[in-house]
Write an enzyme that holds these catalytic residues in place. Sequence first.
Site, PDB file in Angstrom:
ATOM      1  N   LEU A 132       0.853  -1.174   0.000  1.00 32.68           N
ATOM      2  CA  LEU A 132       0.000   0.000   0.000  1.00 32.68           C
ATOM      3  C   LEU A 132       0.898   1.237   0.000  1.00 32.68           C
ATOM      4  O   LEU A 132       1.944   1.243   0.657  1.00 32.68           O
ATOM      5  CB  LEU A 132      -0.907   0.029   1.237  1.00 32.68           C
ATOM      6  CG  LEU A 132      -1.926  -1.109   1.394  1.00 32.68           C
ATOM      7  CD1 LEU A 132      -2.674  -0.963   2.715  1.00 32.68           C
ATOM      8  CD2 LEU A 132      -2.902  -1.142   0.224  1.00 32.68           C
ATOM      9  N   ASP A 133       0.489   2.276  -0.718  1.00 29.03           N
ATOM     10  CA  ASP A 133       1.241   3.518  -0.714  1.00 29.03           C
ATOM     11  C   ASP A 133       1.321   4.081   0.699  1.00 29.03           C
ATOM     12  O   ASP A 133       0.500   3.755   1.564  1.00 29.03           O
ATOM     13  CB  ASP A 133       0.576   4.562  -1.625  1.00 29.03           C
ATOM     14  CG  ASP A 133       0.573   4.140  -3.089  1.00 29.03           C
ATOM     15  OD1 ASP A 133       1.465   3.369  -3.481  1.00 29.03           O
ATOM     16  OD2 ASP A 133      -0.326   4.586  -3.821  1.00 29.03           O
ATOM     17  N   ARG A 134       2.284   4.964   0.919  1.00 28.04           N
ATOM     18  CA  ARG A 134       2.471   5.568   2.241  1.00 28.04           C
ATOM     19  C   ARG A 134       1.152   6.107   2.821  1.00 28.04           C
ATOM     20  O   ARG A 134       0.822   5.876   3.981  1.00 28.04           O
ATOM     21  CB  ARG A 134       3.489   6.710   2.135  1.00 28.04           C
ATOM     22  CG  ARG A 134       3.728   7.438   3.462  1.00 28.04           C
ATOM     23  CD  ARG A 134       4.438   8.756   3.229  1.00 28.04           C
ATOM     24  NE  ARG A 134       5.769   8.556   2.695  1.00 28.04           N
ATOM     25  CZ  ARG A 134       6.870   8.412   3.444  1.00 28.04           C
ATOM     26  NH1 ARG A 134       6.763   8.458   4.762  1.00 28.04           N
ATOM     27  NH2 ARG A 134       8.045   8.244   2.873  1.00 28.04           N
ATOM     28  N   THR A 136      -1.972   5.541   1.738  1.00 21.17           N
ATOM     29  CA  THR A 136      -3.147   4.680   1.604  1.00 21.17           C
ATOM     30  C   THR A 136      -3.281   3.847   2.869  1.00 21.17           C
ATOM     31  O   THR A 136      -2.298   3.301   3.381  1.00 21.17           O
ATOM     32  CB  THR A 136      -3.022   3.763   0.378  1.00 21.17           C
ATOM     33  OG1 THR A 136      -2.948   4.563  -0.797  1.00 21.17           O
ATOM     34  CG2 THR A 136      -4.215   2.831   0.273  1.00 21.17           C
ATOM     35  N   ARG A 277      -5.574   5.435  -8.490  1.00 19.76           N
ATOM     36  CA  ARG A 277      -5.284   6.870  -8.600  1.00 19.76           C
ATOM     37  C   ARG A 277      -5.199   7.298 -10.063  1.00 19.76           C
ATOM     38  O   ARG A 277      -5.705   8.357 -10.444  1.00 19.76           O
ATOM     39  CB  ARG A 277      -3.989   7.183  -7.855  1.00 19.76           C
ATOM     40  CG  ARG A 277      -4.062   6.856  -6.369  1.00 19.76           C
ATOM     41  CD  ARG A 277      -2.707   6.819  -5.698  1.00 19.76           C
ATOM     42  NE  ARG A 277      -2.093   8.138  -5.674  1.00 19.76           N
ATOM     43  CZ  ARG A 277      -0.854   8.352  -5.232  1.00 19.76           C
ATOM     44  NH1 ARG A 277      -0.106   7.329  -4.818  1.00 19.76           N
ATOM     45  NH2 ARG A 277      -0.363   9.569  -5.223  1.00 19.76           N
TER      46      ARG A 277
END
Length: 343
Positions: A132-134, A136, A277
């Site tokens: 997961l992105d930072r 998210t 995104r």
Amino acid sequence: MEKFIYTVKPEDEQYRVKDIIRHNFTFSSRLRTKLKQNNSIYLNGEPVPGWVLPKCGDIISIRLPEEVSAFEPEDIPIIPVYEDDDLLIVNKQPGYVVHPTRGQPIHTMANGIMKYMLDTGQRFKIRFVNRLDRDTSGLLVIAKNSFSQEELTKQMKQNLTRKYYTALLCGILETDSGTVNLPIGRPDPERIERGILAEDAGGYASVTHYKVMKRHEESFVKLDSRITIENGFIEGPFEAFSEETAERLRAQGLLEFSRGYTLAELLLETGRTHQIRVHMGALGHPVLGDTLYGGVLCRKGEDGLYRPLAERQLLHARRLCFTHPVTGKAVEVEASLPPDFIF
């Protein structure tokens, strides 16, 4: 505890132990080699080499080698939503990178999970099944052994899992549901941004299904992702700005009006970097708070200053459905929304 057990049948007697294991278990060749090297194959409770010919009624059992990570433990919030001997699934809080990198060697989820492991008296190697992105939040899956990691990764690649996300999107999505089927790639290898890129130009097939849950109509202004760091919107704290600044940005084509925002559920059919995104941005409805793809909505306050609604991208890995890699049972887990989700 031995989880992989097989009773030799009459028709198996012509085969060696290693052949029986290959035919009856889904171990990768890499894991089978590791089992051999660690003397992890047992016949009737005793270690045995793979070339042995067993007899009918003999019990072949496998003990996965014990491995443990060595990250620096840190006091980072770890919120388990599911755990057993093979898997740990946590509700990741926003603001944390998943795994240490050269640029972020500490203060990661791996460091927090290491402390959680020690606090709970466990020993396993931390193997992330998803990323997961930072910024998210939501479900982060950790396998406690290589077999579970391999099996779940295989399920995901074969689209046998269902990954549902919740997001707030800029603007009002008019259609109640739909599918975005556009290839995603990295137009500039020197930059982190992904974009819609034809497959013959290096893009990868990517499919996202969306469904509108709620719509919120209100007058906002939306900032373009091209605003530079000097404007205070790309990195670091989001800053308030005046009507004068708003007029200047509008004149530069970096600010426009927005009717509101939409709460949506998204189902991923593929798992590309930044897929939601990029796809939602391609629809003209970027994720709210996403500075990279132009998702900053601002509301004008009573003091006349505009302030962003969110200080991070409001994207949350909400629900995951999969088949347990060891038990074969269906598993469904869900992570509650963090408090900064608004509606």
